[in-house]
Write an enzyme that holds these catalytic residues in place. Structure first.
Site, short mmCIF file in Angstrom:
data_model
loop_
_atom_site.label_atom_id
_atom_site.label_comp_id
_atom_site.label_asym_id
_atom_site.label_seq_id
_atom_site.Cartn_x
_atom_site.Cartn_y
_atom_site.Cartn_z
N ALA A 1 9.68 2.59 -1.08
CA ALA A 1 10.28 2.21 -2.37
C ALA A 1 10.77 3.42 -3.15
CB ALA A 1 9.27 1.43 -3.20
N GLY B 1 2.24 3.21 2.38
CA GLY B 1 3.42 3.29 3.23
C GLY B 1 4.62 2.59 2.61
N GLU B 2 4.40 1.41 2.04
CA GLU B 2 5.48 0.67 1.41
C GLU B 2 5.94 1.36 0.13
OE1 GLU B 2 3.53 -1.38 4.34
OE2 GLU B 2 2.55 -0.80 2.47
N TYR B 3 5.01 1.99 -0.57
CA TYR B 3 5.39 2.75 -1.77
C TYR B 3 6.34 3.89 -1.40
CZ TYR B 3 5.00 5.91 -5.77
OH TYR B 3 5.29 6.74 -6.82
N SER C 1 0.84 -1.19 0.00
CA SER C 1 0.00 0.00 0.00
C SER C 1 0.88 1.24 0.00
CB SER C 1 -0.94 -0.02 1.21
OG SER C 1 -1.97 0.95 1.07
#
EC number: 2.4.99.12
Length: 416
Positions: A66, A61-63, A59
């Protein structure tokens, strides 16, 4: 056993989701977003057949974790297309609304059925693949392995109670062994992985520090907010939940000399209206406001402003700890802003909370009295400047994770 249960479970889930979608808008959106996924993806690859890097995130937060790696990779390989896939519709919907620097195509990932995973990876034909933090999918990873695509896990942060480290977690441990390398946020993760025989690991750090530092260097201008603040002491409340506002409203009422910027977790107007009725100071929603208004409280009823709003903060409060989980405290710290937050229930999931406290720029509270006490301490010049300096030093000392990851990949010739 799980190797046989897993595909059966996914088959049943595929059959049930359309039925559940009749009653659940969230599931309906999940299915709608994946409609014609392969056709759209194939069209993109037909029009853009060159070398490609695939990043998968759960989602938003992980984007964000990245993004620094994507930027560093693009800087070193300008001809490399970047495709980002999402599992969550909330993350996808947020990101797809505006152009994303360094990202060439955004898609959903299909459910992890073997045939779908093979088709997805075959169409993409990536030169290199990255999963972020924890969202690993068994058949997608195996499909990459079958095609000899170097595959990495970024920003990994493992905890002892996760399924990988249990006696029954062999199926999930096998996913980790298929990866070419795991870049961790902390030393504890490396030690846990070594206990289960996973040795292709290195400590890279938390890429979020790179991200928040970049935001702090070039925030959105927000001239209207700057005009409204006019140098007054300002507290920015990010991702506020009901449990947070229960303690914050008395503090707001006791500090009319401050400007208060409140960004709710939920943009539903009902909580904002209710909070406004309990706040004794004049308040406005951003959508109905101008910088000439004399309100002391500004509710941010949109998405996308929060990370830049911290530039105006003397102190920040970040919500969520009393509920589902603490939101991103690194965003205000990137601006050198001391941050207050609720008592974290699962400390292992949010190691930055304990770390910020240990260096003196984060402050955990359990109730209204503690909030009042910490706020009063941060009004003392000496205490405040020590907290601000520690925030700046802590962020600075943790920069460079993205460059370390990309340099490692190139040095090891893990990507052509």
């Amino acid at each position: 056993m799980m190797k046989f249960i897993y595909p059966v479970f996914l088959g049943l889930l595929t059959a049930l989701l359309p039925v559940i979608g009749l009653f659940s808008p969230k599931v309906s959106g999940f299915l709608a977003g994946r409609r014609n996924l392969f056709i759209i993806l194939q069209r993109y690859r037909n029009e853009n057949p060159g070398p490609l890097a695939w990043f998968h995130v759960a989602s938003l937060g992980e984007y964000e974790q990245a993004r620094p790696v994507i930027a560093a990779l693009k800087k070193s390989r300008e001809n490399l297309a970047v495709v980002v896939s999402f599992f969550s519709s909330s993350g996808y919907d947020h990101v797809i609304k505006k152009p994303q620097p360094h990202v060439d195509f955004i898609t959903y990932i299909p459910l992890d059925r073997k045939s779908w995973a093979n088709r997805f990876v075959t169409i993409l034909s990536p030169e290199i693949a990255f999963f972020v933090k924890y969202d690993l999918w068994y058949h997608h990873v195996l499909a990459l392995k079958k095609m000899s695509v170097p595959t990495f896990l970024l920003a990994a942060s493992f905890r002892e109670n996760q399924i990988y480290f249990t006696w029954y977690g062999g199926f999930f441990r096998n996913i980790l062994t298929q990866l070419d390398w795991i870049f961790t946020q902390n030393q504890q993760s490396i030690e846990l992985l070594q206990k289960i025989g996973v040795s292709k690991t290195s400590l890279a750090g938390d890429t979020r520090f790179d991200r928040v530092a970049a935001t702090a260097q070039s925030p959105k201008d927000l001239a209207d907010v700057r005009t409204w603040v006019q140098g007054k002491p300002t507290m920015v409340v990010g991702s506020a939940w009901e449990e947070d506002m229960r303690y914050l409203i008395p503090l707001i009422n006791s500090k009319p000399e401050y400007c208060w910027i409140v960004a709710p977790h939920d943009l539903n107007p009902e909580p904002m209206d209710r909070w406004a009725s309990q706040i004794e100071l004049p308040s406005k929603k951003y959508s109905q406001w101008t910088s000439a208004d004399s309100n002391s409280v500004l509710f941010i009823d949109n998405i996308g402003m929060l990370s830049s709003l911290y530039q105006f903060a003397r102190v920040a409060y970040v919500g969520g700890a009393f509920g589902k989980g603490l939101h991103n405290i690194l965003e205000p710290l990137g601006f050198g802003v001391p941050v207050i937050f609720g008592k974290v229930k699962k400390a292992g999931k949010f190691p930055e909370a304990a770390q910020s406290q240990s260096v003196g720029c984060g402050f955990e509270i359990e109730d209204e009295n503690q909030l009042q006490y910490i706020f009063a301490k941060l009004e003392e010049d000496d205490f405040y400047h020590k907290a601000k300096t520690s925030a700046q030093n802590w962020v600075s000392s943790n920069l460079g994770a993205a460059d370390r990851i990309v340099s490692f990949i190139h040095a090891k010739n893990l990507s052509t």
